[in-house]
Design a protein around this motif. Structure first.
Motif, PDB file in Angstrom:
ATOM      1  N   PRO A   1      96.204  37.922  29.930  1.00 54.20           N
ATOM      2  CA  PRO A   1      97.556  37.873  30.491  1.00 54.20           C
ATOM      3  C   PRO A   1      97.874  36.487  31.055  1.00 54.20           C
ATOM      4  O   PRO A   1      97.065  35.904  31.778  1.00 54.20           O
TER       5      PRO A   1
ATOM      6  N   ARG B   1     103.324  37.711  30.069  1.00 50.02           N
ATOM      7  CA  ARG B   1     103.849  38.759  30.955  1.00 50.02           C
ATOM      8  C   ARG B   1     105.061  38.244  31.708  1.00 50.02           C
ATOM      9  O   ARG B   1     105.125  37.096  32.100  1.00 50.02           O
TER      10      ARG B   1
ATOM     11  N   ASN C   1     103.378  55.903  29.147  1.00 56.37           N
ATOM     12  CA  ASN C   1     101.967  56.267  29.126  1.00 56.37           C
ATOM     13  C   ASN C   1     101.850  57.789  28.973  1.00 56.37           C
ATOM     14  O   ASN C   1     101.516  58.485  29.912  1.00 56.37           O
TER      15      ASN C   1
ATOM     16  N   LYS D   1     100.512  51.883  33.614  1.00 60.32           N
ATOM     17  CA  LYS D   1      99.310  52.624  33.989  1.00 60.32           C
ATOM     18  C   LYS D   1      99.592  53.801  34.910  1.00 60.32           C
ATOM     19  O   LYS D   1      98.685  54.550  35.236  1.00 60.32           O
TER      20      LYS D   1
ATOM     21  N   GLU E   1      98.697  37.504  25.990  1.00 63.09           N
ATOM     22  CA  GLU E   1      99.873  38.341  26.224  1.00 63.09           C
ATOM     23  C   GLU E   1     100.702  37.692  27.329  1.00 63.09           C
ATOM     24  O   GLU E   1     100.248  37.549  28.454  1.00 63.09           O
TER      25      GLU E   1
ATOM     26  N   MET F   1      89.084  42.713  21.640  1.00 70.49           N
ATOM     27  CA  MET F   1      89.204  42.042  22.914  1.00 70.49           C
ATOM     28  C   MET F   1      90.621  42.218  23.447  1.00 70.49           C
ATOM     29  O   MET F   1      91.585  42.084  22.711  1.00 70.49           O
ATOM     30  N   GLU F   2      90.703  42.511  24.721  1.00 69.43           N
ATOM     31  CA  GLU F   2      92.006  42.648  25.385  1.00 69.43           C
ATOM     32  C   GLU F   2      92.698  41.290  25.453  1.00 69.43           C
ATOM     33  O   GLU F   2      92.044  40.277  25.688  1.00 69.43           O
ATOM     34  N   PRO F   3      94.012  41.265  25.259  1.00 68.84           N
ATOM     35  CA  PRO F   3      94.730  39.986  25.388  1.00 68.84           C
ATOM     36  C   PRO F   3      94.620  39.429  26.813  1.00 68.84           C
ATOM     37  O   PRO F   3      94.590  40.181  27.783  1.00 68.84           O
TER      38      PRO F   3
ATOM     39  N   VAL G   1     102.583  46.007  34.062  1.00 66.77           N
ATOM     40  CA  VAL G   1     101.232  46.554  33.944  1.00 66.77           C
ATOM     41  C   VAL G   1     101.092  47.781  34.826  1.00 66.77           C
ATOM     42  O   VAL G   1     100.580  48.802  34.413  1.00 66.77           O
TER      43      VAL G   1
END
Length: 87
Positions: A5, A68, A85, A78, A66, A1-3, A74
């Motif tokens: 934010p 931020r 990246n 990306k 997470e 699972m993504e943290p 972010v």
């Protein structure tokens, strides 16, 4: 699972310190402005408390969080060709 934010807790602290140490002093002679600043401080303290409750809930449910510092982190991560990246 993504943290999940969430804002870094330092954001609340910075705003509260600014409002309590400098803004309140600057509006000391203006009762209506002083009242508004005090209400803003109360609102930020409530938001800070609600975020802590949410973080506790996530921790109990083993959902990662997470903190931020900005929205730019972010977006920069990306961006194609960004050194953070590699392609």
């Amino acid at each position: 699972m993504e943290p999940i934010p969430l804002p870094s807790p330092i954001h609340y602290e910075l705003l509260l310190q600014l409002l309590e140490r400098q803004t309140l002093y600057a509006v000391n002679q203006n009762p209506s402005a002083r009242e508004q600043v005090q209400q803003l401080i109360v609102t930020l303290r409530k938001a800070q408390s609600q975020q802590k409750q949410l973080e506790s809930k996530f921790q109990r449910e083993n959902i990662p969080v997470e903190h931020r510092w900005s929205l730019n982190e972010v977006a920069a991560a990306k961006t194609p060709g960004n050194s953070a990246n590699p392609e």
